[in-house]
Design a protein around this motif. Structure first.
Motif, PDB file in Angstrom:
ATOM      1  N   LEU A 139       1.438  61.973  15.381  1.00  0.00           N
ATOM      2  CA  LEU A 139       1.949  61.624  16.710  1.00  0.00           C
ATOM      3  C   LEU A 139       3.436  61.917  16.858  1.00  0.00           C
ATOM      4  O   LEU A 139       4.049  61.528  17.852  1.00  0.00           O
ATOM      5  CB  LEU A 139       1.674  60.142  17.012  1.00  0.00           C
ATOM      6  CG  LEU A 139       0.209  59.725  17.092  1.00  0.00           C
ATOM      7  CD1 LEU A 139       0.091  58.230  17.357  1.00  0.00           C
ATOM      8  CD2 LEU A 139      -0.523  60.517  18.169  1.00  0.00           C
ATOM      9  N   GLY A 140       4.033  62.563  15.869  1.00  0.00           N
ATOM     10  CA  GLY A 140       5.445  62.895  15.954  1.00  0.00           C
ATOM     11  C   GLY A 140       6.324  61.658  15.905  1.00  0.00           C
ATOM     12  O   GLY A 140       6.016  60.678  15.219  1.00  0.00           O
ATOM     13  N   LEU A 141       7.442  61.720  16.625  1.00  0.00           N
ATOM     14  CA  LEU A 141       8.421  60.628  16.667  1.00  0.00           C
ATOM     15  C   LEU A 141       8.610  60.182  18.112  1.00  0.00           C
ATOM     16  O   LEU A 141       9.609  60.501  18.760  1.00  0.00           O
ATOM     17  CB  LEU A 141       9.751  61.076  16.055  1.00  0.00           C
ATOM     18  CG  LEU A 141       9.737  61.258  14.539  1.00  0.00           C
ATOM     19  CD1 LEU A 141      10.935  62.065  14.076  1.00  0.00           C
ATOM     20  CD2 LEU A 141       9.697  59.897  13.841  1.00  0.00           C
ATOM     21  N   PRO A 142       7.645  59.433  18.642  1.00  0.00           N
ATOM     22  CA  PRO A 142       7.750  58.994  20.032  1.00  0.00           C
ATOM     23  C   PRO A 142       8.836  57.939  20.210  1.00  0.00           C
ATOM     24  O   PRO A 142       9.182  57.214  19.272  1.00  0.00           O
ATOM     25  CB  PRO A 142       6.369  58.410  20.323  1.00  0.00           C
ATOM     26  CG  PRO A 142       5.869  57.962  18.985  1.00  0.00           C
ATOM     27  CD  PRO A 142       6.413  58.957  17.994  1.00  0.00           C
ATOM     28  N   VAL A 143       9.366  57.860  21.407  1.00  0.00           N
ATOM     29  CA  VAL A 143      10.299  56.800  21.799  1.00  0.00           C
ATOM     30  C   VAL A 143       9.637  56.014  22.925  1.00  0.00           C
ATOM     31  O   VAL A 143       9.170  56.592  23.905  1.00  0.00           O
ATOM     32  CB  VAL A 143      11.652  57.381  22.249  1.00  0.00           C
ATOM     33  CG1 VAL A 143      12.544  56.293  22.835  1.00  0.00           C
ATOM     34  CG2 VAL A 143      12.350  58.051  21.060  1.00  0.00           C
ATOM     35  N   PHE A 144       9.585  54.708  22.761  1.00  0.00           N
ATOM     36  CA  PHE A 144       8.900  53.830  23.708  1.00  0.00           C
ATOM     37  C   PHE A 144       9.941  53.172  24.614  1.00  0.00           C
ATOM     38  O   PHE A 144      10.891  52.550  24.126  1.00  0.00           O
ATOM     39  CB  PHE A 144       8.094  52.772  22.950  1.00  0.00           C
ATOM     40  CG  PHE A 144       7.103  53.377  21.990  1.00  0.00           C
ATOM     41  CD1 PHE A 144       5.856  53.804  22.420  1.00  0.00           C
ATOM     42  CD2 PHE A 144       7.432  53.536  20.649  1.00  0.00           C
ATOM     43  CE1 PHE A 144       4.945  54.368  21.539  1.00  0.00           C
ATOM     44  CE2 PHE A 144       6.527  54.102  19.750  1.00  0.00           C
ATOM     45  CZ  PHE A 144       5.279  54.520  20.206  1.00  0.00           C
ATOM     46  N   HIS A 145       9.745  53.304  25.915  1.00  0.00           N
ATOM     47  CA  HIS A 145      10.697  52.783  26.894  1.00  0.00           C
ATOM     48  C   HIS A 145      10.310  51.353  27.256  1.00  0.00           C
ATOM     49  O   HIS A 145       9.179  51.095  27.684  1.00  0.00           O
ATOM     50  CB  HIS A 145      10.702  53.668  28.135  1.00  0.00           C
ATOM     51  CG  HIS A 145      11.216  55.041  27.867  1.00  0.00           C
ATOM     52  ND1 HIS A 145      12.199  55.631  28.627  1.00  0.00           N
ATOM     53  CD2 HIS A 145      10.911  55.941  26.896  1.00  0.00           C
ATOM     54  CE1 HIS A 145      12.460  56.838  28.164  1.00  0.00           C
ATOM     55  NE2 HIS A 145      11.682  57.045  27.111  1.00  0.00           N
ATOM     56  N   THR A 146      11.233  50.417  27.056  1.00  0.00           N
ATOM     57  CA  THR A 146      10.975  49.006  27.316  1.00  0.00           C
ATOM     58  C   THR A 146      12.119  48.419  28.126  1.00  0.00           C
ATOM     59  O   THR A 146      13.190  49.037  28.258  1.00  0.00           O
ATOM     60  CB  THR A 146      10.841  48.197  26.008  1.00  0.00           C
ATOM     61  OG1 THR A 146      12.146  47.925  25.472  1.00  0.00           O
ATOM     62  CG2 THR A 146      10.012  48.941  24.962  1.00  0.00           C
ATOM     63  N   GLU A 147      11.924  47.223  28.618  1.00  0.00           N
ATOM     64  CA  GLU A 147      12.998  46.551  29.368  1.00  0.00           C
ATOM     65  C   GLU A 147      14.187  46.226  28.478  1.00  0.00           C
ATOM     66  O   GLU A 147      15.304  46.035  28.968  1.00  0.00           O
ATOM     67  CB  GLU A 147      12.467  45.267  30.008  1.00  0.00           C
ATOM     68  CG  GLU A 147      12.050  44.207  29.009  1.00  0.00           C
ATOM     69  CD  GLU A 147      11.595  42.923  29.681  1.00  0.00           C
ATOM     70  OE1 GLU A 147      12.399  42.344  30.413  1.00  0.00           O
ATOM     71  OE2 GLU A 147      10.447  42.529  29.463  1.00  0.00           O
ATOM     72  N   LEU A 148      13.979  46.156  27.176  1.00  0.00           N
ATOM     73  CA  LEU A 148      15.074  45.867  26.256  1.00  0.00           C
ATOM     74  C   LEU A 148      15.914  47.095  25.969  1.00  0.00           C
ATOM     75  O   LEU A 148      17.090  47.000  25.629  1.00  0.00           O
ATOM     76  CB  LEU A 148      14.524  45.328  24.928  1.00  0.00           C
ATOM     77  CG  LEU A 148      13.635  44.090  24.992  1.00  0.00           C
ATOM     78  CD1 LEU A 148      13.214  43.669  23.590  1.00  0.00           C
ATOM     79  CD2 LEU A 148      14.331  42.946  25.708  1.00  0.00           C
ATOM     80  N   GLY A 149      15.311  48.255  26.075  1.00  0.00           N
ATOM     81  CA  GLY A 149      15.952  49.503  25.713  1.00  0.00           C
ATOM     82  C   GLY A 149      14.897  50.442  25.166  1.00  0.00           C
ATOM     83  O   GLY A 149      13.691  50.184  25.275  1.00  0.00           O
TER      84      GLY A 149
END
Length: 294
Positions: A139-149
């Motif tokens: 899945l590679g290196l995903p970045v998850f967008h959250t309300e914290l950052g």
């Protein structure tokens, strides 16, 4: 499609949960992780990180044993329990899990939040006998967008590769959660410096990332684990820990992710990401974009 990035709060409390999973005792391990996460949330934590393979333990005897203990994500019972926990407490949770995907096995991490399941990360770099049981992450290196950052994930040996931290930073991550099962490295003494700490500190400082490392403790089928969980601020200085080497413990630290982004500007001239010499080496190290989350 990912939503537009929300602005993170000025400061949030993050927690590293150091615990002692027992091999094969999935229900008990999950129950203990929930107890510790509840305590961390009661103390103000908005993000909680659990160790690598927190539900199953680590020292599998065979692929057959690993397969029997692994679960689909997010449909399996451990995932469902952790997702319900995140929803109930209104926290973000990163938990190491043995994932079964058809006939394939992954050393993975579940990411959940107040609204439920967010995504999965699969360990890219397998250590030792993990190569006998698991497939390398796809899945590679995903970045998850959250309300914290913006949240990235690495698991244990992934942290030995500076490309992991650099690519997560270039993809916009503010913070990297590191579920881990650190073992003693050659030449490492019980009370001396830990190589894992040096690598986490370097990754944080060189990329302006907060790094939350949650290790396990105990001895499992003859294999000792280091413990000494650590939270590193985005300037590379230790924000909490190291934890003890031999007992369960919760580390808490307050981090300001918005200020951390600005902190990548070291002085009037230098910025840890913009100073890269992309005329000499590839800006993204030749990496493809992370695959879309399923």
């Amino acid at each position: 499609m990912q939503p537009l990035d929300p602005q993170p709060a000025p400061a949030i409390s993050v927690a590293s949960i150091q615990m002692a999973p027992a091999i094969g005792e999935v229900a008990a391990n999950v129950a203990r992780s929930i107890e510790l996460a509840e305590e961390a949330a009661a103390r103000g934590a908005r993000l909680v990180v659990l160790p690598e393979l927190a539900n199953t333990g680590y020292m599998f005897d065979s692929r057959e044993e690993a397969y029997a203990l692994a679960e689909p994500v997010p449909e399996g019972p451990s995932s469902r329990a952790w997702i319900a926990l995140a929803e109930r407490l209104g926290i973000y949770l990163v938990a190491g899990i043995a994932e079964r995907w058809g006939d394939r096995l992954y050393n993975a991490a579940l990411i959940a939040g107040p609204q439920g399941y967010i995504g999965t990360y699969r360990k890219l770099h397998l250590w030792g006998d993990e190569n006998l049981y698991f497939e390398a992450g796809d899945l590679g290196l995903p970045v998850f967008h959250t309300e914290l950052g913006r949240l990235g994930v690495a698991i244990c040996y992934d942290g030995w590769f500076p490309e992991v931290y650099r690519l997560l930073a270039l993809r916009g991550a503010d913070l990297v959660a590191v579920p881990t099962n650190w073992v003693p490295m050659p030449g490492q003494t019980a009370d001396g410096p830990a190589m894992a700490h040096a690598l986490a500190i370097a990754g944080a400082h060189s990329n302006g990332l907060t790094v939350v490392c949650a290790d396990r403790v105990g001895v499992e089928r003859g294999q000792p684990f280091v413990g000494r969980s650590l939270i590193v601020g985005s300037q590379g200085w230790t924000a909490a820990g190291p934890a003890s080497a031999d007992r369960e413990e919760i580390l808490l630290a307050a981090v300001d992710l918005k200020t951390a982004r600005r902190g990548r500007q070291l002085n009037a001239f230098n910025h840890v990401l913009r100073d890269r010499r992309c005329d000499v080496y590839d800006e993204r190290l030749g990496a493809a974009d992370a695959p879309a989350q399923r």
